[in-house]
Design an enzyme around this catalytic site. Structure first.
Site, PDB file in Angstrom:
ATOM      1  N   ASN A 248      13.939-103.228  21.329  1.00 17.82           N
ATOM      2  CA  ASN A 248      14.029-104.329  22.554  1.00 17.82           C
ATOM      3  C   ASN A 248      15.361-105.264  22.328  1.00 17.82           C
ATOM      4  O   ASN A 248      15.336-106.512  22.367  1.00 17.82           O
ATOM      5  CB  ASN A 248      13.017-105.415  22.468  1.00 17.82           C
TER       6      ASN A 248
ATOM      7  N   HIS B 294      16.213-109.828  17.957  1.00 21.39           N
ATOM      8  CA  HIS B 294      15.104-110.578  17.552  1.00 21.39           C
ATOM      9  C   HIS B 294      15.732-112.050  17.384  1.00 21.39           C
ATOM     10  O   HIS B 294      16.937-112.462  17.262  1.00 21.39           O
ATOM     11  CB  HIS B 294      14.836-110.197  16.111  1.00 21.39           C
TER      12      HIS B 294
ATOM     13  N   GLU C 173      13.763-117.680   8.393  1.00 23.14           N
ATOM     14  CA  GLU C 173      14.329-116.518   8.593  1.00 23.14           C
ATOM     15  C   GLU C 173      15.919-116.658   8.593  1.00 23.14           C
ATOM     16  O   GLU C 173      16.459-115.669   7.934  1.00 23.14           O
ATOM     17  CB  GLU C 173      14.210-116.117  10.081  1.00 23.14           C
TER      18      GLU C 173
ATOM     19  N   TYR D 111       8.887-108.906   8.467  1.00 23.75           N
ATOM     20  CA  TYR D 111       7.671-108.973   9.588  1.00 23.75           C
ATOM     21  C   TYR D 111       6.544-108.989   8.927  1.00 23.75           C
ATOM     22  O   TYR D 111       5.587-108.428   9.589  1.00 23.75           O
ATOM     23  CB  TYR D 111       8.249-107.489  10.379  1.00 23.75           C
TER      24      TYR D 111
ATOM     25  N   LYS E  85      19.362-105.901  17.160  1.00 21.89           N
ATOM     26  CA  LYS E  85      18.747-104.934  16.324  1.00 21.89           C
ATOM     27  C   LYS E  85      19.703-103.524  16.210  1.00 21.89           C
ATOM     28  O   LYS E  85      20.568-103.604  17.070  1.00 21.89           O
ATOM     29  CB  LYS E  85      17.366-104.516  16.941  1.00 21.89           C
TER      30      LYS E  85
HETATM   31  P1  IDP Z   1       9.334-111.041  19.420  1.00 19.73           P
HETATM   32  O1  IDP Z   1      10.242-110.239  18.850  1.00 19.73           O
HETATM   33  O2  IDP Z   1       9.495-111.176  20.969  1.00 19.73           O
HETATM   34  O3  IDP Z   1       9.207-112.179  18.697  1.00 19.73           O
HETATM   35  P2  IDP Z   1       6.846-110.227  18.060  1.00 19.73           P
HETATM   36  O4  IDP Z   1       5.441-110.375  18.533  1.00 19.73           O
HETATM   37  O5  IDP Z   1       7.226-111.192  16.912  1.00 19.73           O
HETATM   38  O6  IDP Z   1       7.809-110.244  19.231  1.00 19.73           O
HETATM   39  O7  IDP Z   1       6.935-108.662  17.706  1.00 19.73           O
HETATM   40  C1  IDP Z   1       8.010-108.354  16.769  1.00 19.73           C
HETATM   41  C2  IDP Z   1       8.659-107.002  17.273  1.00 19.73           C
HETATM   42  O8  IDP Z   1       7.628-105.990  17.001  1.00 19.73           O
HETATM   43  C3  IDP Z   1       8.861-107.212  18.747  1.00 19.73           C
HETATM   44  O9  IDP Z   1      10.255-107.890  18.947  1.00 19.73           O
HETATM   45  C4  IDP Z   1       9.015-105.466  19.108  1.00 19.73           C
HETATM   46  O10 IDP Z   1      10.013-105.055  18.808  1.00 19.73           O
HETATM   47  C5  IDP Z   1       7.949-105.152  18.223  1.00 19.73           C
HETATM   48  N1  IDP Z   1       6.554-105.224  18.946  1.00 19.73           N
HETATM   49  C6  IDP Z   1       5.837-106.142  19.337  1.00 19.73           C
HETATM   50  N2  IDP Z   1       4.719-105.995  19.990  1.00 19.73           N
HETATM   51  C7  IDP Z   1       4.923-104.579  20.148  1.00 19.73           C
HETATM   52  C8  IDP Z   1       3.976-103.799  20.886  1.00 19.73           C
HETATM   53  O11 IDP Z   1       2.871-104.142  21.552  1.00 19.73           O
HETATM   54  N3  IDP Z   1       4.427-102.426  20.985  1.00 19.73           N
HETATM   55  C9  IDP Z   1       5.497-101.731  20.160  1.00 19.73           C
HETATM   56  N4  IDP Z   1       6.258-102.730  19.668  1.00 19.73           N
HETATM   57  C10 IDP Z   1       5.798-103.984  19.419  1.00 19.73           C
HETATM   58 MG    MG Z   2       8.227-112.875  16.786  1.00 15.12          MG
END
Ligand code: IDP
Ligand code: MG
Length: 152
Positions: free
Chosen positions: A115, A118, A129, A52, A12
């Site tokens: 974070n 992805h 994807e 997304y 990211k």
């Molecule tokens: P992942 O990236 O670990 O697969 P997902 O649940 O698919 O997680 O969510 C996609 C992205 O959305 C996450 O990487 C994160 O950046 C963001 N995200 C997910 N849950 C939260 C949250 O509770 N608060 C803020 N951002 C979130």
């Molecule tokens: Mg995900």
């Protein structure tokens, strides 16, 4: 039975901006996976929302789209045995607060939106994807010399 798989991983904008490209690629290589396609790109809003789409309507959706469109992302296809699960393990839990030390998010992340990376969460999603970023002829096919059946 282990299965040869491919998965989509992208760094990211926060990871790219923090200079973590080399660090992350090194971890993928060190694990033994091969990178079969790689590209530095920028998500436009429409593409990011489509990518997304499953999270549309969630409270974090806007911040997520805002972040991934804020700068360059480095997308890559990683291939190897059980690549989908292996890369998910390498990146760690979604929240960097919960992600274990030793994982990419656990070692470098401090914000759930930012974070670092992805990665696809299933073989089906990986195929969807991968198509988002790469045409099939942009993905190379090769083997590591150590895996060749007959050493030269
Ligand atoms: P992942 O990236 O670990 O697969 P997902 O649940 O698919 O997680 O969510 C996609 C992205 O959305 C996450 O990487 C994160 O950046 C963001 N995200 C997910 N849950 C939260 C949250 O509770 N608060 C803020 N951002 C979130
Ligand atoms: Mg995900």
């Amino acid at each position: 039975m282990t299965e040869k798989q491919r998965t989509l991983l992208f760094i990211k904008p926060d990871g790219v901006m923090r200079g973590l490209i080399g660090e992350i690629i090194q971890r993928v290589e060190r694990k033994g996976l091969i990178i079969t396609a790689i590209k530095l790109v920028k998500f436009d809003r429409q593409k990011a929302e489509e990518f997304y789409a499953v999270h549309k309507g969630k409270p974090f959706f806007e911040a997520l789209v805002e972040h991934v469109t804020s700068g360059p992302i480095l997308a890559m296809v990683a291939e190897g045995p059980e690549a989908v699960m292996v890369v998910r393990k390498l990146i760690g839990k979604t929240s960097p607060f919960e992600a274990e030390p030793g994982t990419i998010r656990g070692d470098f992340g401090i914000n759930v939106t930012k974070n670092i990376v992805h990665a696809s969460d299933s073989v089906e999603n990986a195929e969807r994807e991968i198509k988002f970023f790469f045409k099939e002829d942009e993905i190379l096919s090769y083997e590591k010399p150590t895996e060749k059946k007959f050493a030269v």
